[in-house]
Design an enzyme around this catalytic site. Structure first.
Site, mmCIF file in Angstrom:
data_model
loop_
_atom_site.group_PDB
_atom_site.id
_atom_site.type_symbol
_atom_site.label_atom_id
_atom_site.label_comp_id
_atom_site.label_asym_id
_atom_site.label_seq_id
_atom_site.Cartn_x
_atom_site.Cartn_y
_atom_site.Cartn_z
ATOM 1 N N SER A 13 37.388 32.119 45.702
ATOM 2 C CA SER A 13 36.896 31.918 47.069
ATOM 3 C C SER A 13 36.700 33.210 47.852
ATOM 4 O O SER A 13 36.097 33.196 48.921
ATOM 5 C CB SER A 13 37.853 30.999 47.848
ATOM 6 N N VAL A 64 46.789 26.541 39.871
ATOM 7 C CA VAL A 64 46.669 26.806 38.434
ATOM 8 C C VAL A 64 48.030 26.924 37.755
ATOM 9 O O VAL A 64 48.124 26.799 36.530
ATOM 10 C CB VAL A 64 45.828 28.078 38.158
ATOM 11 N N ASN A 90 41.219 34.785 37.314
ATOM 12 C CA ASN A 90 41.362 35.801 38.353
ATOM 13 C C ASN A 90 42.452 35.471 39.374
ATOM 14 O O ASN A 90 42.899 36.367 40.089
ATOM 15 C CB ASN A 90 40.019 35.969 39.069
ATOM 16 N N TYR A 155 54.905 41.627 39.750
ATOM 17 C CA TYR A 155 53.451 41.718 39.553
ATOM 18 C C TYR A 155 53.122 42.488 38.273
ATOM 19 O O TYR A 155 52.280 42.051 37.471
ATOM 20 C CB TYR A 155 52.824 42.411 40.767
#
Length: 244
Positions: A13, A64, A90, A155
């Protein structure tokens, strides 16, 4: 080039995901934009794609990280848009913090979205790729997953995991003619990084090419890997030379 194929772009988006969706649409693919929060942004991306490129585009809300939700969404896309040939994983989040102060939930949430989310989508698309005798998977890693970064244990771990996932999937599916590669961005100007890069000249100066990257830089790399028939298991750094 991709006419007749549907491309799924998670986190599509805004930012890198929106740029990837537009790039693949410009190459003829129908687009499924998966988003987690902002439906208005996702619908705008789809409407712009339809107007600018004349392909089909639809938005789907999906977490997801949820295995069942990912499966349901893939089935919806197949029913709505037909032949799924490209998957761009992504979707990603950050919960930065020093290791000694990091909450367990901050570690889990990042791994669940960034790494498990990619697994979930690949898992539910792989059978379709095999039956269709075609599939191009591009996963979003990061330079942080290759060299590590203070304050990003979660991360960096998720993005390093993406590299291992990419290579294993590439080996498993290569015999079926399906490729799986990864892109590893450096500093890219997006909503996620704007607080870091805006007005920070030192970051640009630390990059050999002397500029922060753009979402289009990443989209070009994703499109290249999605169109390559004889590249699989690769990790393509798009970082202006940061990790040389």
């Amino acid at each position: 080039m991709f006419k007749g194929h549907t491309a799924i772009v998670t986190g599509g988006s805004r930012g890198i995901g929106a740029a990837c969706a537009r790039k693949l649409a410009s190459m003829g693919a129908d687009i499924a934009v998966i988003y987690a929060g902002n439906s208005e942004l996702a619908e705008k991306v789809c409407n712009d794609i339809i107007t600018d490129f004349g392909v089909r585009a639809r938005a789907y809300c999906c977490n997801v990280a949820d295995f069942a939700s990912a499966k349901e969404t893939v089935n919806l896309i197949k029913n709505d848009l037909g032949n799924i040939g490209i998957l761009v994983n992504n979707a990603g989040i950050t919960r930065d913090g020093l290791l000694m102060m990091m909450k367990e939930s901050d570690f889990d949430d990042v791994l669940d979205t960034n790494l498990k989310g990619a697994f979930n989508m690949i898992r539910h698309c792989a059978g379709l790729f095999v039956r269709g005798k075609y599939g191009r998977i591009v996963n979003m890693s990061s330079v942080s997953g290759m060299v590590g970064n203070p304050g990003q244990a979660n991360y960096s771990a998720s993005k390093a995991g993406i590299i291992g996932l990419t290579k294993s999937v590439a080996r498993e599916l290569a015999g079926k003619g399906i490729t799986c590669n990864a892109v590893a961005p450096g500093f890219i100007r997006t909503d996620m990084t704007k607080d870091i890069v805006e007005g920070n000249d030192a970051i640009a100066e630390s990059i050999p090419l002397k500029r922060v990257g753009t979402p289009d830089d990443i989209a070009d790399a994703v499109a290249f890997l999605a169109s390559a028939d004889y590249i699989t298991g690769e990790v393509l750094r798009v970082d202006g030379g940061m990790a040389i």
